[in-house]
Design an enzyme around this catalytic site. Sequence first.
Site, PDB file in Angstrom:
ATOM      1  N   ASP A 285       0.865  -1.167   0.000  1.00  0.00           N
ATOM      2  CA  ASP A 285       0.000   0.000   0.000  1.00  0.00           C
ATOM      3  C   ASP A 285       0.913   1.232   0.000  1.00  0.00           C
ATOM      4  OD1 ASP A 285      -2.159   1.664  -0.025  1.00  0.00           O
ATOM      5  OD2 ASP A 285      -3.176   0.763   1.685  1.00  0.00           O
TER       6      ASP A 285
HETATM    7  C1  BGC Z   1      -5.133   3.119   0.235  1.00  0.00           C
HETATM    8  C2  BGC Z   1      -5.343   2.052  -0.804  1.00  0.00           C
HETATM    9  C3  BGC Z   1      -5.252   2.640  -2.183  1.00  0.00           C
HETATM   10  C4  BGC Z   1      -3.923   3.347  -2.330  1.00  0.00           C
HETATM   11  C5  BGC Z   1      -3.710   3.952  -3.706  1.00  0.00           C
HETATM   12  C6  BGC Z   1      -3.904   3.963  -0.041  1.00  0.00           C
HETATM   13  O1  BGC Z   1      -3.845   5.064   0.818  1.00  0.00           O
HETATM   14  O2  BGC Z   1      -5.018   2.499   1.502  1.00  0.00           O
HETATM   15  O3  BGC Z   1      -6.570   1.429  -0.611  1.00  0.00           O
HETATM   16  O4  BGC Z   1      -5.412   1.648  -3.148  1.00  0.00           O
HETATM   17  O5  BGC Z   1      -3.864   4.395  -1.380  1.00  0.00           O
HETATM   18  O6  BGC Z   1      -4.512   5.022  -3.935  1.00  0.00           O
END
Ligand code: BGC
Length: 769
Positions: A285
């Site tokens: 993530d």
């Molecule tokens: C979130 C994810 C997301 C990623 C990309 C993160 O802050 O937890 O769910 O896919 O950002 O945008």
Amino acid sequence: MKRIRLTVVLIALWLPGCLFAQSADPKMDGFINGLMGRMTLEEKIGQLNLLSVGFDVTGPLLSQGVEAKVRQGRVGGVFNTYTPVAVRKLQRMAVQESRLGIPLLFGYDVIHGHKTIFPVPLGLACTWNPDLIERCARIAATEASADGLNWTFSPMVDIARDPRWGRIVEGAGEDPYLGAQIARAMVRGYQDGGLSRSNTLMACVKHFALYGAAEAGRDYNTVDMSRRQMYEYYLPPYRAAVEAGAGSVMTSFNEVDAVPSTANHWLLTDLLRDQWGFSGFIVTDYTAITEMSQHGLGDFRTDAELAMKAGVDMDMVSEAYLTHLPELVAHGDIPMSLINQACRRILEAKYRLGLFTDPYRGCTEERARAKILTPENRRAARTAAAKSFVLLKNDRQLLPLKKTGNIALIGPLADNQADLLGSWHAAGDWRSAVGVRTGLSNAAGSAVNVLYAKGANLVDDPALRKFLEQFGSPAPVDPRPPAELVAEAVAAAGRADVVVAVLGESAGLSGEAASRSELGLPDNQEQLLRALVATGKPVVLVLMNGRPLTLGWEAEHCGAMLETWFGGIEGGNAVADVLFGDYNPSGKLTTTFPRSVGQIPIYYNHKNTGRPAAGDPAIKYVSRYLDIPNDPLYPFGYGLSYTTFAYGEVKLSRTELSGAETLLASVNVTNAGTRAGEETVQLYLSQPAASVTRSVEDLRGFQKVFLQPGETREVTFRLTPNDLKFYNARLEYDWEPGTFVVRLGGDSAGGLKSAALTWNQAPAPAQRR
Ligand code: BGC
């Protein structure tokens, strides 16, 4: 000759994931072997680097110098860039201006639609309709791929039992059985049986793992959980998505057993790869690698080493791989075989997506125009929204409304398009959304007079409002004092036959980094509602929110309550469809609605304890609260209809079974009202005595039946020993003979019909899952 062949075999066995790794596709292997043979270490590490560039920022850092890095072959993929123009520009740079011309992955958070925005995932789950959810994912993939994307960070399959956690809105709710079905449906919808067609998206299952169990419902907080609990309740949806063929998995921000997921070898390699057989790639993530320093695992170099060794293939935004892997390899801290393995997995994904044949996957402006936001897609969004709404209360059949008379339409969400899209609205444009006011006037006809008044802003707290304007709703603020807004609404209510109050959360009050400690309506809206109720006019409360709310007062004083979540771009039309009875509501909750925050975590599949609460409140020494009942305001599976469904007794094909036999459990369901309607018949199973304690009940099946007034249908479920299985004390997935109780009904609590049976004789040796 023989010796050479033997040496090749030995090398392949000795260095798994090395240059000569083998998949089931020899043509792909040959292509990738050839390509990797020409790649430098830096170029291989470049493939492991995922940067954010373009339209959205979804984390605390922004990637810098992206174009130069693309030209240098130091980027494997980007996210937040879409539209044929933007994608083609960057992709052309990668394929024409980098040394080896390796195409980029283009990822994005296409969570509940791309431009045709469907209801938020928690709402979609309330349809209990995996086929419909698959169709929504298919439409999302068709639109997003026409807009240049090839990878979505979805499905989010985190089980959540704590509505304080704002991201509960992104998942399917609290149940692993339903969650697993929805996870599979979404992967099927995105990938459509493979990735070679250019209208597909590679799925990314997230957030692996246990992200929904953050302590106290505070986002990014610590998770601590027994293995049994993980296996039984939290892991099944991830596993289902992996088994459905999801091409990628995203790590979670939290720790698992005191090791952040992103560094957790047990989680990413022993469990995900070795036990579950996952063969796609693992991405972190957002900046999760460098966040491991804050977790307390050491400096960035150490974090990069730990992540690589745990099994992470791709680094989202933190650039820890780009910065530290060359040195870690040079010093012998990371073996080259690990870099080769990760690089190969990314290249395999690109190959499967057909990017080496057509890096643009045929995306053109013409195709985007033809495929995006079509009337057909909008129709699908309207149907999905109407089916996602849950009728919580309907006293004396206040709903559906007649298409005559005066309706006072009140509330900050009544004439609001922006919040309808929910917290992850991807490329959705709020201007294309139909608000409730427009929806009602589209449907009402000339005999209805809609008297609109805003009544309150979404929130009055200036600091919160400022925050929400920045990260949430662009809905305009009415500058008049709150009392004046309420007075205007009360006056409108006074002239009306019925009040429709559209209240709830702004979209930014749920979603990422949007935890709440109180789950009532915002104070100013609560005051508005009390003033409306005080007029004595019947009040229909239409709720929009991304989580279960505590609605005790509302449930006592409003005549009807309809939970509409955030319904997407056709939300307003769908609300009108349901309010006027053009669609008879059929949604059922997939998360428990507590009476009070003090009951959280509260979920239907809880344990009995040694001292379960008895009916008599005078009894002490039982597991209960002194001030409120144990049971929730609305249980899992709950939802009313404009008709009523009557259940007959449960009929079992046998009450004594053994071994691999099949049980048929049936019930007659009758539409006992005067309108046609759809019921979701739910089957719950319990085993009152086993070698480990079991939940009081677990969902093991559901079926939807559409019945005309007076019609009766027999609904039959087939159960085999597979449905009896659970994780025993040795974490073996197995079943134990004994007594079982089958319950059938319209929700997990009230009025379930039940029948008991015994299932004898343990099967052959236990299988590990
Ligand atoms: C979130 C994810 C997301 C990623 C990309 C993160 O802050 O937890 O769910 O896919 O950002 O945008």
